[in-house]
Scaffold this active site. Structure first.
Site: not given
Lengths: 513, 518
Positions: A84, A159, A183
């Protein structure tokens, strides 16, 4: 290797690890297969902000070389991974999905990234995310949204929508995530993948660009419970660079995932997280999964957590407060974007800061900075931040009481399946409500997992099943998750993800770095 | 929120007149940089004067993702300071973020402590110049990190106003700081400036004894902000009527970088406030900058209710919870309180008050103590340290301790010099010459004496011949001595020394002269 598929990108990390260990395949071959897959489909999905073929292949060659000399390597050595973009990677761009950090290349690795490298996992690239992890859809990424491989018109969650879509589109067998209010779990739920938010302090936060320090937690994302456990074991453990890191060994997550046993386990269904406001198909799949746990020998009871009602409100005071301070460092002085105010000759440092923050932050980031600045300001602190912290204590007490009765708590991960792009973009409150079931665990610092519970009957889209456990009992998530995954695989005649439609192939057009 | 006013000369009232009309109240905030090996929240070194931005890392540069870890040594120093200031030590306290934007602050918040300081409610008894004691009440001592240092280029004043551009050095960012805050100091009356100076001096001495900081005001490792306000005079400074009068509006004077400046700046602010108030004006709550060269303060930033640092507990750090065992152990490491120590040493050494003050002003007490324990007499130790070494340290604009340390000139060296005198090998003037050689780097006292051939003549024959010659050449002086005027022998001894080029033992010469003439 009987269960190694012809298309290596379809294999689980556990199987790939074994195939690498017995040299049925090489890491270079495996990494190249994923790079080819990325080239073929990421144009349609847009999971990656940055792909690093050279770095990934170099790491793969290194692992292959070490293995050929007979060196004993970890179980995931040579299995590629997607990281990420919120995690600092030395030599690789790290943007957090923001224009503010466009082109920033960190001079250091996050502890989690260093652990991945040390364990021999080639890093394929950096995955897309809502800007600074603020959002539930990746629509707030400054570089455009990622798409849900189940339906390209729908959101992949946020996210960590880059990491969930990368797994669901077979562009990586493993990915990392961070979970501040859901997330990791919400993106996993809407893509039929698995994601765990470990106990707060169970995985180092050093090198994670902070959203809300007291809520942020890095964790593993995979396509199976076992894969997720294997990655969890690599990422976790005490880090002296993170003061809030817990000085204890990683709970026995891999053993628990393999054991996959719930007989005699007490499972609590959280009354407040279900029913009204939850999509019928979501509730149906959830109830079915609970019945499967009963069939597997678990004792199921309903428990009440009355203060969960206030979780969302408390969360949206604590998070913006901490974020407003954490994001203050983006001031154009030392790194990242720098723009001058228009029409000002020889602007002052303050003017450059203001102009850069105006230009560099997106609307959701600005909204939360303003909210947090207000909530912390003198005269309002007690009413907002102070009250929110009290709610936080009450929620932790709810959990304590619940865990006196049961070993784990369960709920649907999200109230609905994946929504369409644009559906909630203009209604922040509707977007925030998507995290209503995941937020309580962050407020209390407890571990949680989402795994696929099947497809909702009304729209054929994935439903997530959430498991929550007491602090440092992360292994319970894997024991329950593993057992349920097995039962669901029998129920659906294979992994839920097998039902995903084929993707159109399109060349990548990354607007990112 | 920040305004800059142009320099202009403020009106001031004569100090005595000001004190006849008003009662001054002060509050002193002293920032002390700890001399720990590493910074407050990372492993970077803390050395002063290094190449700009050479002592930095992701943490103290505030790079995205970096996290702080508390320096345990700094916490221990903070606790020791708190204990030495007779404070309560918190059993549980937290760091807090003080949020404001400034380019020299990498994270745009300072990690500090807010409503939970590590130490609180203490005092320090301060000896004023005439020996009376003033008790300075300590409000709190808390831990925080220093900011970077901005260098403003292109302006006339070196200040940001008018500068063309600025450079920032982050070496200082993250250096551990302890901020020591007094309660409002009341009742000092006209002696307020003196109280401030003696308090800062006593604090500096205490911190030096604790060995927690370099306490160099000129290098900024100890900095004082002086808050001053005036209220109407209602009686004697310590009277109940006076103490009941509400406090006036205060100003905070920064950049006060020497003991002398502390006293001058407060005196100036009292006179300035008095002029404003007497003229019917009101004091603006603001920061003021002290100008050492001109001896005035100028307006800085206006402080108002708009200043809102949005403090909240630092979520990246766990609370600091020193155990009772730790606090007790640290209490056991406290040095003798400086005031008591000073009295004890003066008594042991037999120095006068004036001599003792000179020793302390020269920063020589420690050196003398070690020299005496190395075998020298207290008077010799004082004489040698306060002589040439002090003169040279002054000339090099450094302090005696650093000067001696840099040179490798130790208490043992001075004791060796003294022993050469006491054994009769060197006389006083020879010893001075040897000391010069030692300070010039020629070697130890014995080696220098050897190399320069300095040794009192022990050959009685040669000395006796010299004495005879001098007596023969001065018959009238010799007659006086014969008549019992022993003091006259001095003139003859001088001539003997001259004849022997200073190599003779003056005591022996005196003995011979008197022996021959009495």
């Amino acid at each position: 290797m009987t269960d190694l598929p012809a298309d290596l990108t379809r294999a689980t990390a556990a199987v790939l690890g074994e195939a690498l260990a017995d040299k049925t395949i090489s890491s270079v071959e495996l990494t190249q297969a994923h790079l080819d897959r990325i080239a073929a489909v990421d144009g349609a999905v847009h999971s990656y902000l940055h792909v690093d073929p050279e770095g990934a292949l170099a790491a793969a060659r290194d692992v292959d070389g070490r293995r050929s000399t007979g060196e004993t390597l970890g179980v995931l050595a040579g299995v590629p991974i997607a990281v990420k973009d919120v995690m600092a990677t030395r030599g690789l761009p790290t943007t957090c999905g923001s224009k503010m950090l466009e082109g920033w290349i960190p001079p250091y690795d996050a502890t989690v990234v260093a652990k991945l490298r040390a364990a021999g996992l080639p890093i394929l690239g950096k995955t897309n995310m809502d800007e600074f992890a603020m959002g539930s859809s990746t629509e707030h990424s400054a570089y455009g949204p990622s798409r849900n491989p189940w339906d390209l018109t729908r959101i992949p969650g946020g996210s960590g929508g880059g990491s969930s879509s990368v797994l669901a589109s077979f562009q990586a067998p493993l990915a990392t995530g961070t979970d501040t209010g859901g997330s990791i779990r919400q993106p996993a739920a809407v893509t039929a993948t698995v994601g765990t938010k470990p106990t707060y302090g169970g995985v180092s936060r050093y090198g994670l660009v902070a959203l809300a320090s007291s809520l942020d937690q890095a964790g593993p994302c995979g396509r199976t419970v076992l894969d997720t456990a294997l990655l969890h074991a690599v990422m976790g453990g005490h880090d002296p660079m993170d003061s809030t890191s817990i000085a204890a060994p990683v709970p026995p997550v891999v053993e628990a995932a393999r054991r996959a046993d719930v007989s005699g386990l007490r499972v609590g269904v959280v009354k407040e997280l279900g029913g009204q406001g939850y999509q019928a198909g979501v509730q149906e799949r959830f109830d079915e999964s609970v019945q499967l746990l009963v069939d597997l020998g678990a004792e199921v009871v309903e428990v009440s957590c009355p203060n969960f009602e206030y979780a969302l409100a408390a969360y949206y005071l604590i998070l913006p407060s901490e974020a407003s301070s954490n994001l203050a460092k983006f001031d154009a002085m030392r790194y990242g974007m720098r723009v001058g105010p228009e029409g000002v000759e020889a602007p002052s440092a303050e003017q450059v800061m203001a102009a850069t923050r105006e230009a560099g932050f997106g609307p959701e980031v600005k909204r939360r900075i303003i909210l947090g600045t207000y909530a912390l300001s003198s005269g309002y602190y007690d009413a907002y931040y102070g009250s929110a912290q009290k709610v936080r204590t009450l929620i932790a007490q709810d959990f304590d009481a619940a865990f006196e009765q049961v070993d784990v708590l369960v709920s649907p991960t999200t109230p609905t399946t994946a929504f369409a792009f644009g559906d909630k973009l203009d209604d922040p409150m509707a977007m925030y409500l998507n995290d209503i079931a995941t937020i309580p665990a962050n407020l209390a610092g407890l571990p949680g997992m989402s795994l696929p519970a099947g497809l909702a009957s009304e729209d054929g889209l994935p439903v997530g099943f959430q498991i929550l456990a007491p602090a440092m009992q992360d292994d319970r998530l894997y024991a329950v998750g593993g057992a349920l995954e097995g039962a669901l695989t029998d129920r659906w005649g294979g992994p839920v993800l097998n039902g995903i439609p084929d993707l159109p192939t399109a060349p990548a057009d990354r607007t990112g770095v | 929120m920040s305004t800059t006013t142009t320099h202009h000369q403020d009106a001031v009232m004569d100090y005595d007149e000001a004190l006849a009309t008003f009662d001054p109240v002060m509050g002193l905030e002293v920032h002390v940089e700890l001399h720990t090996n590493t910074k407050m929240f990372c492993g970077c070194p803390t050395e002063f004067g290094a190449e700009p931005n050479s002592q930095v890392c992701p943490v103290c540069l505030g790079l995205p993702g970096a996290l702080p870890v508390v320096n345990e040594k700094a916490v221990e120093s903070a606790i020791r300071i708190g204990l030495a200031l007779n404070c309560e030590i918190a059993s549980w306290c937290r760091f807090a973020r003080k949020n404001y934007f400034y380019p020299d602050m990498p994270k745009n918040f300072q990690t500090s402590q807010y409503d939970e300081p590590i130490a609180f409610e203490g005092y320090l008894d301060v000896d004023l110049d005439d020996g009376t004691v003033y008790r300075v009440e300590i409000e709190r001592a808390h831990m925080e990190e220093d900011t970077g240092k901005s260098l403003h280029i292109g302006g006339a004043t070196g200040r940001i106003h008018g500068a063309d551009h600025s450079l920032v050095d982050y070496n200082r960012a993250g250096i551990p700081l302890i901020e020591i805050v007094t309660k409002p100091l009341v009742g000092a009356g006209e002696r307020a400036p003196e109280v401030a100076r003696t308090y800062v001096a006593a604090l500096r001495e205490l911190l030096r004894a604790l060995d927690v900081s370099d306490v160099k005001m000129e290098q900024g490792s100890m900095r004082c902000d002086a808050n001053v306000s005036l209220r109407a005079k209602a009686g004697e400074p310590t009277s109940a009527e006076q103490l009941a009068v509400p406090l006036g509006t205060r100003t905070e004077t920064k950049n006060v970088n020497s003991l002398r400046s502390v006293e001058r700046a407060i005196r100036y602010e009292i006179s300035r406030h008095a002029a404003v108030l007497a003229g019917g004006g009101s004091i603006l709550q603001e920061t003021r900058h002290w100008h050492e060269d001109t001896g005035v303060t100028t307006s800085g930033r206006v402080k108002s209710d708009a200043d809102d640092y949005r403090y909240f507990p630092e979520p990246d750090l766990v609370p600091v919870a020193p155990s009772r065992e730790l606090v007790d152990r640290l209490r056991g490491t406290l040095p003798e309180p400086p005031a008591e120590r000073r009295k004890r040493l003066q008594n042991d050494w037999g120095y006068s008050d004036l001599e003792m003050r000179d020793v302390y002003n020269a920063g020589a007490a420690e050196l003398i103590e070690q020299t005496v324990s190395a075998g020298a007499s207290p008077s010799a130790a004082r004489k040698w340290w306060l002589g040439e070494p002090s003169r040279r340290a002054n000339a090099e604009a450094t302090d005696l301790v650093s000067y001696a340390a840099d040179l490798g000139f130790t208490p043992a060296t001075v004791a060796e010099l003294d022993s050469l005198v006491r054994s009769g090998r060197l006389n006083d003037s020879m010893a001075r010459e040897v000391l010069g050689g030692v300070l010039d780097g020629e070697g130890g006292p014995t080696a220098v004496a050897d190399a320069r051939g300095l040794e009192l003549k022990q050959d009685d024959g040669a000395l006796e011949a010299a004495v005879d010659t001098v007596i023969a050449a001065n018959p009238d002086v010799a007659a006086k001595i014969r008549d019992g005027k022993v003091a006259a022998a001095g003139a003859l001894i001088g001539q003997v020394m001259k004849a022997t080029k200073g190599q003779a033992d003056a005591g022996k010469a005196r003995e011979l002269i008197l022996g021959k003439l009495q």
